[in-house]
Motif scaffolding. Structure first.
Motif, mmCIF file in Angstrom:
data_model
loop_
_atom_site.group_PDB
_atom_site.id
_atom_site.type_symbol
_atom_site.label_atom_id
_atom_site.label_comp_id
_atom_site.label_asym_id
_atom_site.label_seq_id
_atom_site.Cartn_x
_atom_site.Cartn_y
_atom_site.Cartn_z
ATOM 1 N N ALA A 98 39.586 32.436 49.598
ATOM 2 C CA ALA A 98 40.069 33.169 50.764
ATOM 3 C C ALA A 98 40.243 34.656 50.490
ATOM 4 C CB ALA A 98 41.401 32.578 51.231
ATOM 5 N N MET A 99 39.764 35.470 51.424
ATOM 6 C CA MET A 99 40.119 36.888 51.497
ATOM 7 C C MET A 99 41.151 37.017 52.605
ATOM 8 S SD MET A 99 36.406 38.817 51.266
ATOM 9 C CE MET A 99 35.856 38.131 52.848
ATOM 10 N N ARG A 100 42.138 37.868 52.401
ATOM 11 C CA ARG A 100 43.161 38.081 53.427
ATOM 12 C C ARG A 100 43.346 39.576 53.641
ATOM 13 N NH1 ARG A 100 45.006 33.544 50.498
ATOM 14 N NH2 ARG A 100 45.046 31.683 51.828
ATOM 15 N N PRO A 101 42.378 40.187 54.341
ATOM 16 C CA PRO A 101 42.430 41.636 54.548
ATOM 17 C C PRO A 101 43.800 42.079 55.082
ATOM 18 C CG PRO A 101 40.397 40.729 55.394
ATOM 19 C CD PRO A 101 41.253 39.560 55.015
ATOM 20 N N PRO A 102 44.339 43.179 54.544
ATOM 21 C CA PRO A 102 43.675 44.166 53.682
ATOM 22 C C PRO A 102 43.604 43.768 52.207
ATOM 23 C CG PRO A 102 45.922 44.848 54.080
ATOM 24 C CD PRO A 102 45.705 43.612 54.913
ATOM 25 N N VAL A 103 44.069 42.572 51.851
ATOM 26 C CA VAL A 103 43.949 42.099 50.472
ATOM 27 C C VAL A 103 42.677 41.261 50.375
ATOM 28 C CG1 VAL A 103 44.992 40.752 48.623
ATOM 29 C CG2 VAL A 103 46.447 42.095 50.164
ATOM 30 N N TYR A 104 41.643 41.829 49.784
ATOM 31 C CA TYR A 104 40.373 41.130 49.685
ATOM 32 C C TYR A 104 40.267 40.294 48.413
ATOM 33 C CZ TYR A 104 38.527 43.609 53.706
ATOM 34 O OH TYR A 104 38.314 44.084 54.988
ATOM 35 N N VAL A 105 41.044 40.667 47.402
ATOM 36 C CA VAL A 105 41.050 39.924 46.146
ATOM 37 C C VAL A 105 42.448 39.346 45.947
ATOM 38 C CG1 VAL A 105 40.764 40.081 43.638
ATOM 39 C CG2 VAL A 105 39.217 41.321 45.142
ATOM 40 N N THR A 106 42.583 38.080 46.275
ATOM 41 C CA THR A 106 43.878 37.398 46.176
ATOM 42 C C THR A 106 44.105 36.926 44.741
ATOM 43 O OG1 THR A 106 42.879 35.252 46.680
ATOM 44 C CG2 THR A 106 43.614 36.589 48.559
ATOM 45 N N GLU A 107 45.310 36.437 44.482
ATOM 46 C CA GLU A 107 45.607 35.892 43.161
ATOM 47 C C GLU A 107 44.686 34.715 42.846
ATOM 48 O OE1 GLU A 107 49.700 34.936 42.731
ATOM 49 O OE2 GLU A 107 50.393 36.992 43.087
ATOM 50 N N GLU A 108 44.322 33.958 43.866
ATOM 51 C CA GLU A 108 43.405 32.832 43.676
ATOM 52 C C GLU A 108 42.044 33.322 43.180
ATOM 53 O OE1 GLU A 108 41.381 29.182 46.281
ATOM 54 O OE2 GLU A 108 42.107 31.000 47.284
ATOM 55 N N VAL A 109 41.553 34.409 43.770
ATOM 56 C CA VAL A 109 40.271 34.964 43.359
ATOM 57 C C VAL A 109 40.354 35.486 41.923
ATOM 58 C CG1 VAL A 109 38.576 36.785 43.789
ATOM 59 C CG2 VAL A 109 39.567 35.540 45.715
ATOM 60 N N VAL A 110 41.439 36.170 41.606
ATOM 61 C CA VAL A 110 41.614 36.705 40.256
ATOM 62 C C VAL A 110 41.636 35.576 39.228
ATOM 63 C CG1 VAL A 110 43.151 37.972 38.702
ATOM 64 C CG2 VAL A 110 42.789 38.783 41.043
ATOM 65 N N ARG A 111 42.366 34.513 39.524
ATOM 66 C CA ARG A 111 42.414 33.372 38.601
ATOM 67 C C ARG A 111 41.029 32.776 38.410
ATOM 68 N NH1 ARG A 111 47.141 31.963 41.421
ATOM 69 N NH2 ARG A 111 45.964 30.414 42.617
ATOM 70 N N PHE A 112 40.302 32.620 39.516
ATOM 71 C CA PHE A 112 38.955 32.039 39.441
ATOM 72 C C PHE A 112 38.047 32.888 38.559
ATOM 73 C CE2 PHE A 112 34.587 31.667 40.859
ATOM 74 C CZ PHE A 112 34.397 30.299 40.899
ATOM 75 N N VAL A 113 38.063 34.192 38.781
ATOM 76 C CA VAL A 113 37.199 35.088 38.017
ATOM 77 C C VAL A 113 37.576 35.055 36.541
ATOM 78 C CG1 VAL A 113 36.558 37.505 37.639
ATOM 79 C CG2 VAL A 113 36.682 36.595 39.968
ATOM 80 N N ARG A 114 38.856 35.140 36.244
ATOM 81 C CA ARG A 114 39.296 35.111 34.846
ATOM 82 C C ARG A 114 38.856 33.815 34.162
ATOM 83 N NH1 ARG A 114 43.079 38.988 33.404
ATOM 84 N NH2 ARG A 114 44.324 39.930 35.088
ATOM 85 N N GLU A 115 39.076 32.697 34.827
ATOM 86 C CA GLU A 115 38.762 31.402 34.220
ATOM 87 C C GLU A 115 37.259 31.242 34.008
ATOM 88 O OE1 GLU A 115 40.540 28.518 36.766
ATOM 89 O OE2 GLU A 115 42.596 29.094 36.243
ATOM 90 N N ARG A 116 36.462 31.640 34.997
ATOM 91 C CA ARG A 116 35.011 31.507 34.852
ATOM 92 C C ARG A 116 34.477 32.400 33.724
ATOM 93 N NH1 ARG A 116 31.765 28.645 38.498
ATOM 94 N NH2 ARG A 116 33.115 26.999 39.315
ATOM 95 N N LEU A 117 34.977 33.616 33.646
ATOM 96 C CA LEU A 117 34.512 34.527 32.597
ATOM 97 C C LEU A 117 34.977 34.045 31.221
ATOM 98 C CD1 LEU A 117 34.960 38.059 34.211
ATOM 99 C CD2 LEU A 117 32.899 36.650 34.051
#
Length: 206
Positions: free
Chosen positions: A181-200
């Motif tokens: 989920a994106m929630r403008p004006p927050v396009y990078v949520t904590e969920e997105v950050v966790r996903f990116v960190r874990e995948r990398l």
């Protein structure tokens, strides 16, 4: 190093905001950021203005943002978000290959790279590919359609795909793909950050 690519199916749906959000949310990656723009014929790659030039020197242009650069530009926004370096790459449509030597050179110098583009997927395999989607916008670039099934995750406002307005695009292309989920004006949520960190982290461990 890690390479993250952020694409999307059309303009003005939040791709740049996602890139800037990732840069700001994960500053320890010391990102080098790239904005790739491809112009149609009759447009100059040097400045994006209409022109009649067809000479080789106008096929590709690469500009590096400087400290204090214009945060109103996409590459300027990357720098303002905390990127170590930020580049705007312009090519005529179909000529991205001409810019790849410079892009690869700058990636080799980077700790980690984040690239806003779909077409770059033709030339390199990123560690993570995120596709930004807007179900209410019908326009769908061929480059986005071509690589949609390779997305590690799709980012949608509120995380709801619903019944998209897209014509000739099957949701089977993203079957089983995580929807974040994106929630403008927050396009990078904590969920997105966790996903990116874990995948990398997972890719780095392989």
């Amino acid at each position: 190093m890690a390479i993250v690519v952020v694409g999307g199916h059309t303009r003005n749906i939040g791709k740049t905001s996602v890139v800037a959000g990732l840069i700001a949310a994960i500053p320890e990656m010391h990102w080098t950021a790239f904005k790739i723009t491809q112009f149609g014929h009759g447009m100059c790659s040097a400045n994006g203005e209409p022109c009649d030039c067809e000479t080789a020197e106008h096929t590709v242009a690469v500009s590096e943002e400087r400290v204090g650069g214009d945060a109103k530009t996409d590459s300027g926004r990357y720098l303002a978000a905390g990127a170590v370096r930020s580049f705007w790459v312009r090519t005529r449509a179909g000529d991205l290959s001409e810019a790849m030597p410079r892009i690869r050179k700058e990636i080799e110098r980077a700790e980690n790279a984040v690239i806003e583009s779909n077409s770059i997927m033709r030339f390199l395999g990123p560690d993570l590919y995120l596709s930004v989607l807007d179900p209410e916008t019908a326009d769908f670039k061929e480059s986005a359609k071509y690589f949609l099934d390779r997305a590690d995750a799709v980012l949608v406002v509120e995380g709801v795909l619903g019944r998209p307005e897209w014509k000739g695009v099957s949701l089977k292309l993203v079957a089983g793909t995580p929807v974040l989920a994106m929630r403008p004006p927050v396009y990078v949520t904590e969920e997105v950050v966790r996903f990116v960190r874990e995948r990398l982290r997972t890719r780095a461990a392989v």
